[in-house]
Scaffold this motif. Structure first.
Motif, mmCIF file in Angstrom:
data_model
loop_
_atom_site.group_PDB
_atom_site.id
_atom_site.type_symbol
_atom_site.label_atom_id
_atom_site.label_comp_id
_atom_site.label_asym_id
_atom_site.label_seq_id
_atom_site.Cartn_x
_atom_site.Cartn_y
_atom_site.Cartn_z
ATOM 1 N N TYR A 1 0.792 -1.225 0.000
ATOM 2 C CA TYR A 1 0.000 0.000 0.000
ATOM 3 C C TYR A 1 0.829 1.281 0.000
ATOM 4 O O TYR A 1 0.397 2.303 -0.546
ATOM 5 C CB TYR A 1 -0.972 0.003 1.173
ATOM 6 C CG TYR A 1 -2.057 -1.027 1.012
ATOM 7 C CD1 TYR A 1 -3.024 -0.896 0.020
ATOM 8 C CD2 TYR A 1 -2.108 -2.159 1.823
ATOM 9 C CE1 TYR A 1 -4.013 -1.855 -0.147
ATOM 10 C CE2 TYR A 1 -3.100 -3.125 1.662
ATOM 11 C CZ TYR A 1 -4.043 -2.965 0.671
ATOM 12 O OH TYR A 1 -5.018 -3.923 0.499
ATOM 13 N N LYS B 1 -8.805 3.593 1.130
ATOM 14 C CA LYS B 1 -9.071 4.365 -0.077
ATOM 15 C C LYS B 1 -8.959 3.499 -1.333
ATOM 16 O O LYS B 1 -9.774 3.593 -2.242
ATOM 17 C CB LYS B 1 -8.084 5.534 -0.184
ATOM 18 C CG LYS B 1 -8.337 6.656 0.807
ATOM 19 C CD LYS B 1 -7.330 7.786 0.616
ATOM 20 C CE LYS B 1 -7.588 8.934 1.585
ATOM 21 N NZ LYS B 1 -6.567 10.022 1.427
ATOM 22 N N ARG B 2 -7.936 2.652 -1.373
ATOM 23 C CA ARG B 2 -7.639 1.885 -2.577
ATOM 24 C C ARG B 2 -8.489 0.626 -2.702
ATOM 25 O O ARG B 2 -8.822 0.201 -3.802
ATOM 26 C CB ARG B 2 -6.146 1.528 -2.603
ATOM 27 C CG ARG B 2 -5.662 0.957 -3.934
ATOM 28 C CD ARG B 2 -4.185 0.632 -3.870
ATOM 29 N NE ARG B 2 -3.371 1.821 -3.626
ATOM 30 C CZ ARG B 2 -2.068 1.775 -3.376
ATOM 31 N NH1 ARG B 2 -1.441 0.598 -3.299
ATOM 32 N NH2 ARG B 2 -1.387 2.895 -3.177
ATOM 33 N N ARG B 3 -8.812 0.012 -1.572
ATOM 34 C CA ARG B 3 -9.571 -1.235 -1.605
ATOM 35 C C ARG B 3 -10.830 -1.142 -0.751
ATOM 36 O O ARG B 3 -10.984 -1.856 0.245
ATOM 37 C CB ARG B 3 -8.699 -2.411 -1.121
ATOM 38 C CG ARG B 3 -7.488 -2.704 -1.988
ATOM 39 C CD ARG B 3 -7.871 -3.036 -3.442
ATOM 40 N NE ARG B 3 -8.837 -4.110 -3.535
ATOM 41 C CZ ARG B 3 -8.484 -5.399 -3.651
ATOM 42 N NH1 ARG B 3 -7.223 -5.744 -3.689
ATOM 43 N NH2 ARG B 3 -9.429 -6.331 -3.761
#
Length: 462
Positions: free
Chosen positions: A81, A382-384
């Motif tokens: 991450y 945020k990403r996943r």
């Protein structure tokens, strides 16, 4: 290869007690004497604040570990991450953290042995280290058993202290320093007898008291049924903080006023000495000795596993990933033990300053590791969002609480600049990170060059 994989031999009772053992160590049994001397009764607030902050760190750690069964420790999700550099720097920093912590613990072993024997600190320190090395070279299950019983001893001791202490307070037991009473907490110049500065300067030692709370994350690859055992261990952290830290220290301050405690010795030993039972102090000294040995044992375990992970990820020499016939990373274990032995030499060269120096450096580096966990969680959410949505162990109050705890950590580092005891170690610690950045560039360049070499060999072979 199956032979080169860590075994999942740690059961639920091992994980639970490792979690307890990770939150009870030299920082509480020995370091609390100095922190009480600095902050007075306000030390209770310091433990509460840091304890709550680390609970949220652990919840973030738990959610991240369980989001991917392939994660063996927090270096894996830091690399994914934040970036490969974060996995490299965090992994090596965590190794360094526990090296410093194990040094502090091994120094403490030498200090405790002087209660019975008038010998140099470094002799029992080295002897303890050799014994722990021999035990760690056997199975991980044996490590789990050792920590299980070490933790049982700690728990029984603290619970006994609290029960006996409450009885002394209820009956108004008279000691050489006065009468045991609840009012002793605030009757000697209030809760902040040394002002805000004493309270703030104690935070570094309080942070050190909690190092190891994240050890559950390092055991993930060797834990049977991590989806059940890891959340169970993490969720019990608040209760343990209230009981083992706040409860024990409150009882100590009720029995013995803060200004009567010796900053250089264990307040636990002092309190049991006041009870008037001749053997009590000796028994408690044995307990705090086993506590230091336990923490050093955890240090050897965690550093060897971190070197193993770094090696598997090609961020350390490949030989460090070698396992012996018991599935223990023996080369990594030998390497860590040799470096920790320097702590024993420090206690010989600078016996007065050694403990403060290594605990300060350890606390600073642990703040880095805990911060990487929080930052990884912010990016992960945020990403996943899909993984977060289906998580069965969501970290609460995120991302707000992550930023709040990061701000607290930054504030503690700033406070360290204003203390004579912590300023020099704080200014020296960036050297470690500079070395890591240089090493990362070396390993990155080496890995990037490898495919080109293989292609060249393949072309020439044709």
């Amino acid at each position: 290869m199956a032979a080169q994989e860590l075994k999942r031999d740690l059961k639920n009772r091992h994980v639970q007690l490792i979690a307890i053992g990770g939150t009870i160590g030299t920082g509480l049994f020995l370091g609390s004497g100095k922190s009480i001397h600095m902050a007075g009764p306000s030390i209770i607030f310091a433990y509460l604040i840091i304890g709550v902050a680390l609970f949220f760190v652990m919840r973030a750690l738990g959610e991240l570990l369980l989001s991917n069964s392939g994660y063996s420790s927090f270096t894996d999700f830091a690399a994914e991450y934040i970036g490969p550099w974060a996995g490299f720097v965090t992994g090596w920093t965590y190794w360094f953290c526990w090296i410093m912590t194990a040094m502090a613990d091994i120094i403490a072993v030498g200090m405790y042995m002087q209660y019975w024997f008038d010998i140099p600190q470094w002799i029992p320190a080295i002897a303890c280290l050799v014994i722990l090395l021999g035990l760690n070279l056997l199975t991980v299950k044996l490590f789990g058993e050792l920590e299980f019983w070490f933790a049982i001893i700690k728990v029984v001791t603290i619970v006994t202290l609290i029960v006996v202490g409450i009885m002394m307070i209820v009956i108004g037991f008279k000691t050489d320093t006065g009468t045991a009473a609840l009012s002793n907490i605030w009757s000697f110049d209030g809760m902040f007898p040394n002002g805000a500065s004493g309270f703030l300067f104690s935070l570094q030692l309080v942070v050190f008291s909690f190092v190891g709370v994240e050890l559950v994350g390092v055991t993930a690859a060797e834990t049977a049924n991590p989806k059940k055992n890891i959340p169970s261990a993490i969720n019990k952290i608040p209760m343990r903080i209230l009981l083992f830290y706040v409860g024990a220290l409150a009882v100590i301050l009720c029995i013995n006023p803060w200004n009567q405690l010796d900053a250089s010795s264990s307040p636990f030993v002092e309190v049991f000495t006041l009870i008037g039972i001749p053997v009590a102090a000796g028994i408690i000294n044995f307990v705090v000795l086993t506590s230091a040995a336990s923490a050093c044992n955890s240090g050897l375990f965690s550093t060897s596993r971190m070197l193993f992970t770094l090696s598997k990820d090609e961020n350390a020499p490949s030989k460090l990933a070698k396992l012996n016939r018991h599935a223990v990373p023996s080369n990594a274990l030998f390497t860590s033990t040799i470096v920790v032995s320097i702590g024993a030499l420090l206690s010989k060269v600078i016996p007065e300053q050694a403990f403060t120096i290594v605990t300060t450096i350890s606390a600073i580096c642990f703040i880095w590791v805990w911060s990487m966990i929080l930052i990884s969680h912010i990016i992960y959410k945020k990403r996943r969002p899909d993984l977060h949505a289906k998580s069965t162990f969501k970290a609460p109050l995120t991302p707000f609480i992550n930023y709040a705890v990061l701000a607290l950590f930054a504030f503690i580092l700033i406070v360290m600049l204003f203390s004579d005891a912590t300023r020099l170690p704080l200014l020296l610690t960036p050297i470690w990170f500079a070395v890591l950045v240089a090493l990362y560039q070396f390993y990155k360049k080496d890995r990037n060059a490898l495919p080109n070499i293989e292609i060249a060999e393949h072309v020439s072979a044709k």
